[in-house]
Design an enzyme around this catalytic site. Sequence first.
Site: not given
Length: 694
Positions: A555-556, A286, A445, A416-417, A381
Site C-alpha cells: 500500500k505504501y 504516508k 470488504e 472498502d470497509n 492521509d
Amino acid sequence: MASSKRPNPDRPWRSASALPLRPAREHESPYATLTGRIPLTKPSPAIPGEPYRPKAFNGEAVPFAVTSFREGHDRIGVHLRLHSPSGDESLHRVTPLENGLDRWTTSVALLEDGLWTFRFEAFGDDFLTWQHAADVKIAAGVDIDLMREMGALLLEGAAAEKDRSAAERRTLIGAAATLRDARVGTEGALAVVRDPALAGFFADRPVMSIASTGPMLELLVERERAGVGAWYEFFPRSEGAKRFKDGRVKAGNLRTARARIPAVRDMGFDVLYVPPVHPIGTTNRKGRNNTLTAEPGDPGSPYGIGSPDGGHDAVSPELGSMADFRAFVRAAAENGLEVALDLALNASPDHPWVVDHPEWFVTLPDGSIAYAENPPKKYQDIYPVYFDNDPAGVYAEVLRVVRHWIAQGVTIFRVDNPHTKPLEFWEWLIATVNAERPDIVFLAEAFSRPEVMQTLAKAGFQQSYSYYTWRNTKAELEEFFTSISTETADFMRPNLFVNTHDILTEYLQFGGRAAYAIRAALAATAAPTWGVYAGYELFENVARPGSEENIDNEKYEIKVRDWTGAEARGDSLAPWLRRLNEIRRDHPALRQLRNLTIHWSDDDAILVYAKHLPAALSPTGRADTIIVVANTDPHSVRQTMVHLDTEVWGVAAGDPFEVEDLVTGARWTWSDHNFVRLDAFTDPVHILHVKETR
C-alpha cells in the site's frame, strides 16, 4: 443495459423432481385461519424475520424445503411450484427427509437471472394412504376385501383422468381388475399394492383429496459471477516496475500492467481486482510501512484518494489516462477476465470534495476535519466521508462515480470497509445500480461482527469477505464450512480470500510453504468463490513486527517481483494455483456453495469434506463428487483413518468405489473407511474425484 438470457429457453431449470404441470388445487375452507387444511410452515430459501429476499446465482442447485404434516396417519404429498422471471412455470415433487421432523425438500438448479417466485402446495395423497394401509392390513389378514375394493376404486378413478396416457390407463384398469378378481390370492393382491410402476404413475400424477397452498415467495437469482469466480489482486503500479542498480525504483502503470494479464489468465483466474487507481494526495501522505513522513519517491497509499489532478472519477497521472484504463479493461476481457475496481469512500485532504463540499466531512471543534481512525490507529492521509449533513448530495455523488466506472467497463466493485458507512446507503446504492445493470456485482470488504457482515449481505452485497482468513484448525474449519454452506447460504456468498494486502495471518507467517498450499486448496474447493493477493505465490510471509500485515506493505511502496524467474527456479506456488483452478473448472461440484458435507477422521488435524452434485443438477449431465482430505497442520506428517458417509453420493455403506487424486494422478479403491497419510511438506492435501457416482 445488460439483459438476462436463459441458457436453455425451453427449460430455465434443472431438476430430478420435475413433474407434468398441473394447476394448483386449493382447499376451500369456510373459516378464516392462519393455518391451511394441511399446514405448510418454515419455507426456504428464506430470511426469517427479515424484509430482505433470499438469493441464489445462476446455475446454483438451490435446496427448497418446507415443513408440512397432517393429523392422523393418512399420507400427504408436497409440490414446489416455480415461476421463472420470463414466465416459465414448473412443478416439482418434494420428498420427505424421513427424520421424524416433517421436513420436505428438493433441489432445483435455476438457470435464468432475475426474480423467481415459488410456493409450496400440500395435498392428501390418496394412493400413498391406501398403499400403506393395504400393505399392512392385507399382509396381516385384516380388512382384505375392503382394502382390495378401495384400491380398485382408486385405480379406476385415476384411469378416468384425461391427462394420463392410454397405456397408463390400461395398466391402471388391469390392476383394478386384479384386485377384484377372487381367484387372485393375497400374494397377488400384495404384488399390485407394491408394484413400483403403479407407484411411479401416482408420483407423477397423484390423486389428491384435500390440498393447501402456501404463500407466493420470492428468490432473486443473480448472474453466475455473483457466486462463482477465482479472484486475483495486483497493484498496477507494481506490475512492470523496475529496480535500478542504485536502488531507485521505476513504477509500473496501467500500460505495463497489461503485460501481466495473460499470466493471471494462465493461472485460471476469472476476476482481476485492482485497488483504487485514482490520484493520491500529498498532504499527510504516508511513507513506507505506514510511517508519518513520506520520503521523495514514496507513492503514497492508493486509499488516500484525491489531489488537484482529480478525485474518485479520475485516473492517477502516474498510472496513465482514462483511455489507458479502458484499454486495461479491454485487455482483461480479451483474456477472459473481468476487472473489479476498489470503491473506497475515502478522501485525502487534497480531494476536490474537501474544498467543494466540506459538509461531507466531520468538522471538529477546533475547525479541523476528522481523520479516519480505528483507535488507537489514525489514518492522517484520509478523511472519511460523513453522510448525515447532506445525505442527498453524498448519495448522488457516489452513484455518479459508480456509473462513471461502469461506463469505463467495470462490472465488479470491491467495496472498502462498507461497515463504516450507513447500511441504508448501501441498500439504496446497490438496488439503484442493479435496477439499471443487474450484472454489476458488489463485494463487501467488511471484517466485522457477524450481524454487521450478514446484514450487509442481506441488504444487497452479492459477495462478502469472511472469517475464513482466521479459521485454521480442523474444528474451526468444520464449523465455518458448515455455516457458510447451510446457515447463511440463502443470503451470503463468501469470497474465501487466502490473504489480502492488509492481512498476513500468523498461520501463513509461521507455516512455511505448506501453509500456503493448504490454505489455497481449502479456499479453492470449499466455496465457489475464492481469491489471492499477488505475492502469495512467492510465499511472502514476513510480517511487520507485532502485526498481521506484510512488512514493506505494498500500500505504501512499489513492489518489484520476478514472477517468471521464481517459477523457473521452482520458488513459485503458481503451478499449484493453476492446478486448483483447473480442477474447479473441470468439476461443477466445486462451483456450488450449498453441497458441502463434513466427514470424519481419527486425527484432530485431518479435515475431511465432500462436495457432490447429482447428474440431474449438473451442467454436464453427469454426477460429480469431490472428496477433500487435508492436513491442517503445516508442520507435520499425519496418518489416520478417514470415515465417509458414502450414501451422500449414492454408494451404499461398505461398497467399494474408485477415486483419483486430481493432484498426483494416483488411483485407489476406497470404501467408507480408509487409511490416509498426508505429508504437509510434500502432499498436504488429497483432492479426490469419485468415479461413476449418480
